[in-house]
Design an enzyme around this catalytic site. Structure first.
Site, PDB file in Angstrom:
ATOM      1  N   ASN A  30     -37.106  21.181  43.280  1.00 62.95           N
ATOM      2  CA  ASN A  30     -36.291  21.493  42.058  1.00 62.95           C
ATOM      3  C   ASN A  30     -37.575  21.151  41.055  1.00 62.95           C
ATOM      4  O   ASN A  30     -37.883  19.957  40.718  1.00 62.95           O
ATOM      5  CB  ASN A  30     -35.424  20.330  41.894  1.00 62.95           C
ATOM      6  CG  ASN A  30     -34.437  20.864  40.689  1.00 62.95           C
ATOM      7  OD1 ASN A  30     -34.874  21.513  39.759  1.00 62.95           O
ATOM      8  ND2 ASN A  30     -33.446  20.389  40.867  1.00 62.95           N
ATOM      9  N   LYS A  37     -38.564  17.189  41.690  1.00 62.80           N
ATOM     10  CA  LYS A  37     -37.781  16.337  42.441  1.00 62.80           C
ATOM     11  C   LYS A  37     -37.819  17.304  43.840  1.00 62.80           C
ATOM     12  O   LYS A  37     -37.673  18.408  43.819  1.00 62.80           O
ATOM     13  CB  LYS A  37     -36.456  16.297  41.993  1.00 62.80           C
ATOM     14  CG  LYS A  37     -36.266  15.431  40.814  1.00 62.80           C
ATOM     15  CD  LYS A  37     -34.951  15.171  40.357  1.00 62.80           C
ATOM     16  CE  LYS A  37     -34.686  15.877  39.285  1.00 62.80           C
ATOM     17  NZ  LYS A  37     -33.342  15.601  38.782  1.00 62.80           N
ATOM     18  N   ARG A 119     -34.849  25.703  43.317  1.00 68.62           N
ATOM     19  CA  ARG A 119     -34.088  26.051  42.126  1.00 68.62           C
ATOM     20  C   ARG A 119     -34.720  26.952  41.456  1.00 68.62           C
ATOM     21  O   ARG A 119     -35.951  26.656  41.126  1.00 68.62           O
ATOM     22  CB  ARG A 119     -33.567  24.799  41.679  1.00 68.62           C
ATOM     23  CG  ARG A 119     -32.855  24.884  40.266  1.00 68.62           C
ATOM     24  CD  ARG A 119     -32.591  23.787  39.494  1.00 68.62           C
ATOM     25  NE  ARG A 119     -32.144  23.916  38.241  1.00 68.62           N
ATOM     26  CZ  ARG A 119     -33.071  23.413  37.205  1.00 68.62           C
ATOM     27  NH1 ARG A 119     -34.264  23.250  37.383  1.00 68.62           N
ATOM     28  NH2 ARG A 119     -32.445  23.717  35.934  1.00 68.62           N
ATOM     29  N   HIS A 207     -27.471  25.866  34.220  1.00 65.81           N
ATOM     30  CA  HIS A 207     -26.785  24.848  34.860  1.00 65.81           C
ATOM     31  C   HIS A 207     -25.568  25.342  35.755  1.00 65.81           C
ATOM     32  O   HIS A 207     -24.662  24.667  36.264  1.00 65.81           O
ATOM     33  CB  HIS A 207     -26.064  23.900  33.965  1.00 65.81           C
ATOM     34  CG  HIS A 207     -26.853  22.988  33.085  1.00 65.81           C
ATOM     35  ND1 HIS A 207     -26.647  22.559  31.656  1.00 65.81           N
ATOM     36  CD2 HIS A 207     -28.047  22.445  33.172  1.00 65.81           C
ATOM     37  CE1 HIS A 207     -27.436  22.061  31.227  1.00 65.81           C
ATOM     38  NE2 HIS A 207     -28.573  21.824  32.104  1.00 65.81           N
ATOM     39  N   HIS A 235     -21.371  19.699  31.482  1.00 63.74           N
ATOM     40  CA  HIS A 235     -22.536  19.090  32.115  1.00 63.74           C
ATOM     41  C   HIS A 235     -23.367  18.415  30.927  1.00 63.74           C
ATOM     42  O   HIS A 235     -23.979  19.374  30.144  1.00 63.74           O
ATOM     43  CB  HIS A 235     -23.465  20.372  32.945  1.00 63.74           C
ATOM     44  CG  HIS A 235     -24.979  19.719  33.255  1.00 63.74           C
ATOM     45  ND1 HIS A 235     -25.116  19.802  34.634  1.00 63.74           N
ATOM     46  CD2 HIS A 235     -25.919  19.265  32.689  1.00 63.74           C
ATOM     47  CE1 HIS A 235     -26.130  19.304  35.215  1.00 63.74           C
ATOM     48  NE2 HIS A 235     -26.784  19.162  33.745  1.00 63.74           N
ATOM     49  N   GLY A 239     -30.020  18.397  29.020  1.00 58.80           N
ATOM     50  CA  GLY A 239     -29.875  19.424  28.393  1.00 58.80           C
ATOM     51  C   GLY A 239     -28.320  19.445  28.573  1.00 58.80           C
ATOM     52  O   GLY A 239     -27.668  18.926  29.499  1.00 58.80           O
ATOM     53  N   ARG A 268     -32.714  19.259  21.993  1.00 56.65           N
ATOM     54  CA  ARG A 268     -32.809  20.756  21.618  1.00 56.65           C
ATOM     55  C   ARG A 268     -31.469  20.669  20.522  1.00 56.65           C
ATOM     56  O   ARG A 268     -30.409  20.151  20.785  1.00 56.65           O
ATOM     57  CB  ARG A 268     -32.267  21.360  22.662  1.00 56.65           C
ATOM     58  CG  ARG A 268     -33.291  21.695  23.492  1.00 56.65           C
ATOM     59  CD  ARG A 268     -33.148  22.542  24.805  1.00 56.65           C
ATOM     60  NE  ARG A 268     -33.323  21.827  26.046  1.00 56.65           N
ATOM     61  CZ  ARG A 268     -32.736  21.934  27.131  1.00 56.65           C
ATOM     62  NH1 ARG A 268     -32.136  22.924  27.649  1.00 56.65           N
ATOM     63  NH2 ARG A 268     -33.139  21.253  28.219  1.00 56.65           N
ATOM     64  N   GLY A 358     -26.186  12.932  33.444  1.00 49.72           N
ATOM     65  CA  GLY A 358     -26.332  11.539  33.018  1.00 49.72           C
ATOM     66  C   GLY A 358     -25.321  11.278  32.022  1.00 49.72           C
ATOM     67  O   GLY A 358     -25.030  10.023  32.117  1.00 49.72           O
ATOM     68  N   GLU A 411     -27.011  18.691  42.361  1.00 49.80           N
ATOM     69  CA  GLU A 411     -27.755  19.860  42.092  1.00 49.80           C
ATOM     70  C   GLU A 411     -28.380  20.105  43.547  1.00 49.80           C
ATOM     71  O   GLU A 411     -28.425  21.330  44.097  1.00 49.80           O
ATOM     72  CB  GLU A 411     -28.559  19.857  40.963  1.00 49.80           C
ATOM     73  CG  GLU A 411     -28.914  21.352  40.394  1.00 49.80           C
ATOM     74  CD  GLU A 411     -29.620  20.967  39.174  1.00 49.80           C
ATOM     75  OE1 GLU A 411     -30.677  20.357  39.095  1.00 49.80           O
ATOM     76  OE2 GLU A 411     -29.287  21.743  38.349  1.00 49.80           O
TER      77      GLU A 411
HETATM   78  P1  ADP Z   1     -31.387  15.843  33.000  1.00 51.85           P
HETATM   79  O1  ADP Z   1     -30.739  16.890  32.452  1.00 51.85           O
HETATM   80  O2  ADP Z   1     -32.837  15.966  33.003  1.00 51.85           O
HETATM   81  O3  ADP Z   1     -31.280  16.019  34.666  1.00 51.85           O
HETATM   82  P2  ADP Z   1     -29.786  13.572  33.389  1.00 51.85           P
HETATM   83  O4  ADP Z   1     -28.587  14.505  34.020  1.00 51.85           O
HETATM   84  O5  ADP Z   1     -30.502  12.572  34.236  1.00 51.85           O
HETATM   85  O6  ADP Z   1     -30.908  14.462  32.673  1.00 51.85           O
HETATM   86  O7  ADP Z   1     -29.178  12.843  32.145  1.00 51.85           O
HETATM   87  C1  ADP Z   1     -30.342  12.104  31.220  1.00 51.85           C
HETATM   88  C2  ADP Z   1     -29.658  11.725  29.963  1.00 51.85           C
HETATM   89  O8  ADP Z   1     -28.357  10.687  30.713  1.00 51.85           O
HETATM   90  C3  ADP Z   1     -30.326  10.649  29.434  1.00 51.85           C
HETATM   91  O9  ADP Z   1     -31.193  11.189  28.386  1.00 51.85           O
HETATM   92  C4  ADP Z   1     -29.430   9.645  28.681  1.00 51.85           C
HETATM   93  O10 ADP Z   1     -29.133  10.112  27.471  1.00 51.85           O
HETATM   94  C5  ADP Z   1     -28.070   9.856  29.539  1.00 51.85           C
HETATM   95  N1  ADP Z   1     -27.683   8.669  30.288  1.00 51.85           N
HETATM   96  C6  ADP Z   1     -28.027   7.960  31.594  1.00 51.85           C
HETATM   97  N2  ADP Z   1     -27.310   6.831  31.732  1.00 51.85           N
HETATM   98  C7  ADP Z   1     -26.665   6.760  30.505  1.00 51.85           C
HETATM   99  C8  ADP Z   1     -25.762   5.810  30.205  1.00 51.85           C
HETATM  100  N3  ADP Z   1     -25.373   4.575  30.838  1.00 51.85           N
HETATM  101  N4  ADP Z   1     -25.018   5.893  29.038  1.00 51.85           N
HETATM  102  C9  ADP Z   1     -25.150   7.055  28.148  1.00 51.85           C
HETATM  103  N5  ADP Z   1     -26.143   7.867  28.404  1.00 51.85           N
HETATM  104  C10 ADP Z   1     -26.533   7.661  29.577  1.00 51.85           C
END
Ligand code: ADP
Length: 426
Positions: A30, A37, A119, A207, A235, A239, A268, A358, A411
């Site tokens: 990925n 990753k 991916r 996504h 999602h 992003g 963004r 996230g 993913e």
């Molecule tokens: P990516 O899109 O790069 O795969 P992730 O799905 O890991 O990213 O999401 C990253 C985002 O998740 C971080 O920028 C952060 O804003 C958010 N995040 C992670 N943990 C928390 C939390 N405990 N509370 C709020 N937001 C969080």
């Protein structure tokens, strides 16, 4: 035949051989702009009910002129390394080497890897389903590079590197746009001049790998057939995108020609009036590159708050009374709630709402604020479940007409699963 012969010799050998014959090891690649990753999964005769942990996980993060490598095996053994070169191929070769060496190595030889799944961000209109990578697929990925130059170049680099390091291994492509190829034309075509479509300007959506996984996981967790569901999948990571899913098919999504359209994101802007761009071009003589940089890297949560693109830092600043952080949070939630409403309208109703990635998985604040305006759709959260959710569970109140779930984004597992299915079909 071979199995029986070994069974007579030793139970352990029999186990190892049967295991090797039945189980399939799939390496997932990925590639992102600032990180790479990789995960190794072992899949048996049937797919497990719940996503399994990876046998091995590796990550490369590029910082400044070097790279940080971190690998971990299923038992929790870890190894880290630094490579003092910005050369991506060198760091990736080293990471792959750590599959068979060091503290957290899990293979005795690379030949144990049955296939490598990549991916691929943009498969264009041509590719919806996962495919075996051959010269034709590589040239299609190269062709799509006009739309997503950075991603497609990195993905091709990854494919070529695997050809060199794991000679002869089968490589498969799983497309992040693939799931959205079922969108009807009226959702996929922009209302610009009709000639745009012939030039490839249309809504692809992204996504898709995780949106599709979440739709399948929801059906499984709620004990219903996918065909019975109208779902909105949110999602929310760095992003952010929404998908409207009916009967397991994507009917609409918020990202479009590029992953810039739609919701407000970490850095963004999401959708803005295109008139702003022509105004800035005329008024400040900004170039395409400057506009790209502004909209992709200096907008969103970071642009409005001036603090950070990370929702955790925005929430912390809101607690301290920071007005711009509060505004960033409010815009994020306002656009998210509006987007969910639009997706539900395109489905003609809503049965389940999913939060993933996230922010979606980890922020009860965002989930509560987004759902607070959606009671008219039949969405009602259980505040205690929302506050304590650890993922892959329901957080709606028992009286809620719409089921609300938090799902861990998977993913890499979804890619491994798709590869397994394709390889089993032969
Ligand atoms: P990516 O899109 O790069 O795969 P992730 O799905 O890991 O990213 O999401 C990253 C985002 O998740 C971080 O920028 C952060 O804003 C958010 N995040 C992670 N943990 C928390 C939390 N405990 N509370 C709020 N937001 C969080």
């Amino acid at each position: 035949m071979i199995c029986r012969k070994f069974a007579i010799g030793s139970g352990r050998t029999e186990y190892l051989l049967t295991h090797a014959l039945r189980n399939m090891k799939v390496l997932v690649m990925n590639s992102g702009s600032s990180s790479q990753k990789s995960c190794l999964y072992e899949i048996g005769e049937a797919l497990p009910d719940s996503p399994p942990a990876a046998l091995w996980e590796g990550k490369i993060e590029w910082e400044g002129g070097g790279a940080k490598l971190r690998v971990r095996d299923l038992a929790g053994h870890e190894q880290t390394e630094e490579v003092k070169s910005a050369d991506r191929a060198q760091a990736t070769r080293r990471l792959l080497g750590m599959l068979i060496s060091g503290n957290a190595g899990v293979l005795s030889a690379n030949s144990e890897i049955r296939a490598v799944g990549h991916r691929i961000v943009n498969g264009g209109v041509e590719y919806a389903q996962p495919v075996r990578i051959d010269a034709g697929v590589k040239s299609a990925i190269e062709k799509m590079a006009v739309f997503a130059p950075l991603h497609n170049r990195l993905e091709l680099e990854g494919i070529r590197l695997i050809e060199e390091v794991l000679r002869g291994v089968e490589q498969l492509a799983v497309f992040d746009t693939g799931f959205h190829r079922s969108m009807p034309d009226f959702a996929a075509i922009y209302p610009g001049p009709y000639g745009w479509t012939a030039r490839g300007i249309r809504r692809f959506g992204f996504h898709g790998i995780n949106h599709q996984y979440c739709a399948e996981r929801t059906a499984q967790l709620l004990g219903k057939e996918l065909s019975e569901h109208r779902l909105v999948s949110c999602h929310l990571g760095n992003g952010c995108s929404l998908a409207a899913i009916r009967g397991g098919h994507s009917m609409d999504t918020t990202m479009g020609f590029t992953p810039l359209e739609g919701l407000m994101m970490g850095t963004r802007s999401g959708s803005i009036d295109p008139g702003i761009l022509t105004f800035l071009m005329r008024d400040q003589k900004l170039s395409g590159e400057q506009l790209d940089d502004m909209l992709n890297k200096k907008s969103g949560l970071l642009g409005i708050s001036g603090i950070s693109s990370d929702m955790r830092e925005i929430l912390a600043a809101v607690k301290l009374g920071n007005a711009r952080a509060k505004l960033a949070f409010d815009i994020f939630v306002h656009r998210l709630r509006g987007g969910i409403g639009a997706m539900a309208a395109s489905l003609g109703g809503l049965d389940a709402l999913i939060f993933t990635a996230g922010i979606g998985e980890n922020s009860p604040e965002v989930r509560a604020a987004a759902c607070a305006g959606l009671e008219f759709l039949g969405v009602q959260l259980d505040p205690a479940k929302n506050a304590s959710s650890r993922g892959d569970e329901e957080i709606s109140a028992s009286a809620s007409r719409v089921r609300v779930l938090v799902l861990k984004a998977q993913e890499d597992w979804a890619i491994a699963k798709e590869c397994w299915k394709l390889l089993r079909r032969g």
